[in-house]
Write a protein that holds these residues in place. Structure first.
Motif, PDB file in Angstrom:
ATOM      1  N   LEU A 330       0.672  -1.103   0.119  1.00 33.67           N
ATOM      2  CA  LEU A 330       0.123   0.127   0.015  1.00 33.67           C
ATOM      3  C   LEU A 330       0.928   1.267   0.055  1.00 33.67           C
ATOM      4  O   LEU A 330       0.769   2.167  -0.655  1.00 33.67           O
ATOM      5  CB  LEU A 330      -0.867  -0.068   1.114  1.00 33.67           C
ATOM      6  N   ARG A 331       2.107   1.402   0.879  1.00 33.18           N
ATOM      7  CA  ARG A 331       2.918   2.348   0.645  1.00 33.18           C
ATOM      8  C   ARG A 331       3.502   2.457  -0.422  1.00 33.18           C
ATOM      9  O   ARG A 331       3.909   3.743  -1.060  1.00 33.18           O
ATOM     10  CB  ARG A 331       3.787   2.171   1.900  1.00 33.18           C
ATOM     11  N   ASP A 332       3.811   1.326  -0.993  1.00 27.82           N
ATOM     12  CA  ASP A 332       4.331   1.554  -2.470  1.00 27.82           C
ATOM     13  C   ASP A 332       3.547   2.021  -3.604  1.00 27.82           C
ATOM     14  O   ASP A 332       4.001   2.831  -4.423  1.00 27.82           O
ATOM     15  CB  ASP A 332       4.981   0.104  -2.940  1.00 27.82           C
ATOM     16  N   ALA A 333       2.308   1.618  -3.535  1.00 28.39           N
ATOM     17  CA  ALA A 333       1.337   2.009  -4.465  1.00 28.39           C
ATOM     18  C   ALA A 333       1.201   3.622  -4.172  1.00 28.39           C
ATOM     19  O   ALA A 333       1.057   4.611  -5.394  1.00 28.39           O
ATOM     20  CB  ALA A 333      -0.089   1.430  -4.270  1.00 28.39           C
ATOM     21  N   ARG A 334       1.100   3.969  -2.955  1.00 31.82           N
ATOM     22  CA  ARG A 334       0.986   5.473  -2.608  1.00 31.82           C
ATOM     23  C   ARG A 334       2.205   6.447  -2.975  1.00 31.82           C
ATOM     24  O   ARG A 334       1.914   7.560  -3.898  1.00 31.82           O
ATOM     25  CB  ARG A 334       0.849   5.775  -1.246  1.00 31.82           C
ATOM     26  N   ARG A 335       3.177   5.707  -2.855  1.00 30.03           N
ATOM     27  CA  ARG A 335       4.442   6.376  -3.411  1.00 30.03           C
ATOM     28  C   ARG A 335       4.616   6.628  -4.884  1.00 30.03           C
ATOM     29  O   ARG A 335       4.680   7.606  -5.529  1.00 30.03           O
ATOM     30  CB  ARG A 335       5.741   5.513  -3.023  1.00 30.03           C
ATOM     31  N   LEU A 336       4.117   5.560  -5.637  1.00 26.00           N
ATOM     32  CA  LEU A 336       4.055   5.424  -7.151  1.00 26.00           C
ATOM     33  C   LEU A 336       3.067   6.651  -7.797  1.00 26.00           C
ATOM     34  O   LEU A 336       3.202   7.255  -8.481  1.00 26.00           O
ATOM     35  CB  LEU A 336       3.650   4.041  -7.652  1.00 26.00           C
ATOM     36  N   ARG A 337       1.974   6.505  -6.638  1.00 31.67           N
ATOM     37  CA  ARG A 337       0.959   7.486  -7.371  1.00 31.67           C
ATOM     38  C   ARG A 337       1.276   8.884  -7.107  1.00 31.67           C
ATOM     39  O   ARG A 337       1.181   9.910  -7.875  1.00 31.67           O
ATOM     40  CB  ARG A 337      -0.102   7.362  -6.566  1.00 31.67           C
TER      41      ARG A 337
END
Length: 344
Positions: A330-337
């Motif tokens: 989830l943190r990776d997805a937020r960072r990618l966004r």
């Protein structure tokens, strides 16, 4: 509301109901015989004129009243919408009476959204503009749907929709969405025209369009570094990448998928290096779909050789791994966004 205004609103509502009932009855009779079609034309013309005159009458009466958002304005919007709907029905019925082919009747229907676009340029921020524009969009969709059976006529209809959207984009309040819509319509018209002509090498036709479009986008970005990459490079890249992807999926040879994959990989790397969102996402999407098409037969063969219990087991292990590291993913997805959001 004063008694006189209430009577006016009720009268307009009653006239509207009678007009709609007459439209339904006349349309049902039109399918029976040619004389009935002529009658339908006359009824539709009368209803259209009546709705337009009634809307103008409400507008004139509103000029002398104080309520700006009361029922008279709503009645005016309803009457204007009915006028647009009746105009669409009038065009369709007239085309049927003149034995116009269905596809070309769809092209004629586009005169309604064109007229509404011209009216919107004059009325601009008037409250009735949004309702009639939505109704005109529905009429345009009907017109395009009628041309689906003949690809050359469909390409013409899409191009005309692009012209109407481009004309609407001249208005500052409509520019954000109408400009993108015009680009989409023009690109779709190009693809449909290529498909209708039986073109098997779309790159020969799309590259001469893509290269000048990218040059214009580059000049735009130099003049305005804050300009979106979707505006500068999106239409030009899509004009070639997407038709090439469709051609590659139907190509039995390896050369086009290989060249397309290399081009998409180069664009993906360039987009990531230059922080251009459109270049990165378009290149990455085309690269992924191209690789999926090329690797799918081998994946199917490998899965066919493996024991039947192994793919579900691997899928279960993958779900367990994702679930165990859910917070990290989830943190990776937020960072990618966030990274994509910072790109232009």
């Amino acid at each position: 509301m004063r008694p006189g205004e209430r009577v006016g609103v009720l009268t307009a509502a009653t006239a509207l109901g009678c007009a709609l009932a007459g439209l339904v009855a006349a349309s049902s009779l039109a399918a029976a015989s040619r004389p009935a079609t002529v009658i339908t034309l006359a009824v539709l013309a009368a209803l259209f004129a009546g709705a337009a005159v009634a809307a103008e009458g409400v507008r004139a009466r509103m000029a002398g009243t104080t309520p700006a958002d009361g029922p008279p304005r709503a009645v005016q919007a309803v009457l204007a919408v009915v006028a647009v709907g009746l105009a669409t029905a009038l065009v369709l019925t007239a085309s049927s009476a003149a034995d116009v082919p269905t596809a070309w009747a769809g092209v004629l229907v586009l005169t309604v959204p064109a007229a509404v676009a011209l009216a919107g340029a004059r009325l601009r921020l008037h409250p009735v503009v949004v309702p009639i524009e939505l109704t005109a969009m529905s009429a345009g969709l009907i017109g395009v749907a009628l041309t689906v059976g003949r690809l050359p006529v469909l390409a013409l209809a899409l191009a005309l929709c692009g012209v109407i959207a481009a004309g609407t984009a001249v208005r500052e309040e409509r520019r954000p969405w109408a400009g993108y819509a015009a680009g989409v319509f023009f690109v779709l018209a190009t693809w449909v025209r290529l498909g209708a002509s039986g073109v098997t090498t779309p790159e020969a036709y799309t590259l001469p369009v893509t290269l000048p479009a990218l040059a214009v986008g580059l000049l735009r970005r130099r003049k305005d570094p804050e300009a979106s990459s979707w505006t500068a490079y999106g239409p030009g890249l899509a004009a070639t990448l997407l038709p090439s992807l469709v051609a590659a999926w139907g190509d039995a040879h390896w050369l086009r998928p290989l060249l397309l994959g290399l081009a998409a990989l180069s664009l993906t790397l360039a987009g990531a290096r230059l922080r251009l969102q459109a270049v990165l996402l378009l290149g990455g999407a085309v690269l992924a779909l191209d690789a999926l098409h090329e690797l799918a037969p081998y994946v199917v063969q490998v899965v066919g050789v493996l024991p039947r219990w192994l793919p579900p087991a691997l899928a279960g292990l993958l779900l367990l791994a994702v679930g165990a590291t859910y917070e990290q993913r989830l943190r990776d997805a937020r960072r990618l966004r966030a990274v994509l959001g910072r790109m232009r």
